[in-house]
Design a protein around this motif. Structure first.
Motif: not given
Length: 326
Positions: A314-326
């Protein structure tokens, strides 16, 4: 043995191109809520004509865009009544007007790596590219070797659970064209006698450098070494690791290093990571997840452990979002 479905056509021999997924997602995103539409995947002639005007491409390219949009999991193909964006499509390209996505124009290499993962994770629906990244073990080859190996391997698989389905599916010309499309999508010329042109990068997947052309001429040779894949962000790798674990081993709190390295559908296999590269990545995964995912290498026993892999999914999208700025 598990059943497999063969799909060696549908892309109209066009490799995925820059901007196509953005066009497709925008078409779905802009549809009217009170009138369910299939602006991308509809097979009717009338809808295709509208898509030609809306997307600014030819009819064959409309079909190709639909193919790649479904193959990359941007559209939920389980909904037969209406094109519906998946969560990852909304994250990348924007959920609605005014709400920007992480990388709508695919300017970051991590987005291309993510796309590569999404295209190849479903190894039960066999295409030439999924077969290559999930089953083929060669590192130097030519097209004929791929065609021969794929044909031989496919005969061992149970496509749709029947031998008749195998014979019906394996049309040599169709498979050959699918391999051509795969190679065009992942390679560029790198021999000393050839200059790299703008056409060489018509597909974003070329940027990954996973397959390189060694020679030009009648019989091209290709190289696909295992390696570090230094441009692969750890956030994307971790996303893929969690995705793989939940698809194929979510009942287990541990998974072996060897399975992660060699199993069909595994991140190391699809990203073509070497054994040492995988070990290095797992060290970084521990840091990124605060050791919610950890691994050990003790007396020859190498395994990865996670006590709450289902919740971590359930947290994998949040983990992935850390790669992107903002």
């Amino acid at each position: 043995m598990a059943n497999y479905t063969a799909k060696f056509s549908g892309h109209e021999t066009f490799p995925l191109r820059y901007g196509w997924l953005y066009k497709a997602v925008s078409s779905v995103r802009d549809q009217y809520d009170d009138k369910p539409l299939k602006p991308v995947t509809s097979g009717s002639s009338e809808d295709k004509e509208k898509a030609v005007v809306r997307m600014g491409v030819g009819k064959n390219m409309v079909s190709s865009i639909a193919y790649w949009t479904i193959a990359s999991k941007m559209i939920d193909d389980a909904n037969r009544e209406q094109d519906t964006l998946t969560e990852i499509a909304a994250d990348l390209f924007g959920e609605e007007k005014g709400v920007p996505g992480w990388d709508p124009y695919m300017e970051r290499i991590g987005t291309v790596w993510l796309l590569h993962w999404l295209l190849n994770r479903d190894y039960h629906t066999v295409t030439s590219y999924r077969w290559f990244f999930n089953r083929f073990n060669g590192q130097r080859f030519d097209k004929q070797q791929l065609l021969d190996s794929l044909t031989l391997d496919a005969e061992k698989l149970k496509f749709d659970g029947s031998e008749k389905a195998v014979k019906k599916t394996l049309n040599q010309k169709t498979v050959s064209k699918d391999i051509d499309c795969f190679l065009q999508g992942y390679t560029y010329r790198s021999s000393s006698n050839s200059k790299i042109s703008e056409d060489s990068f018509s597909s974003p997947l070329v940027e990954l450098g996973l397959i390189r052309t060694l020679e030009d001429g009648r019989y091209k040779k290709y190289n696909a070494d295992l390696g570090e894949q230094e441009s692969l962000p750890i956030e994307v790798f971790t996303y893929a690791l969690i995705d793989f674990w939940n698809m194929y081993a979510k009942e287990s709190k541990t998974i072996s290093f060897d399975r992660l390295l060699t199993a069909e559908g595994s991140p190391a296999r699809i990203f073509r990571l070497s054994q040492s590269a995988l070990a290095n990545r797992l060290d970084l995964v521990e840091e990124l997840t605060d050791k919610r995912i950890s691994w050990t290498d003790t007396q020859g026993l190498r395994q990865i452990q996670c006590d709450d892999i289902v919740n971590l999914n359930d947290s994998k999208s949040f983990i992935l979002s850390q790669y992107y700025p903002g």
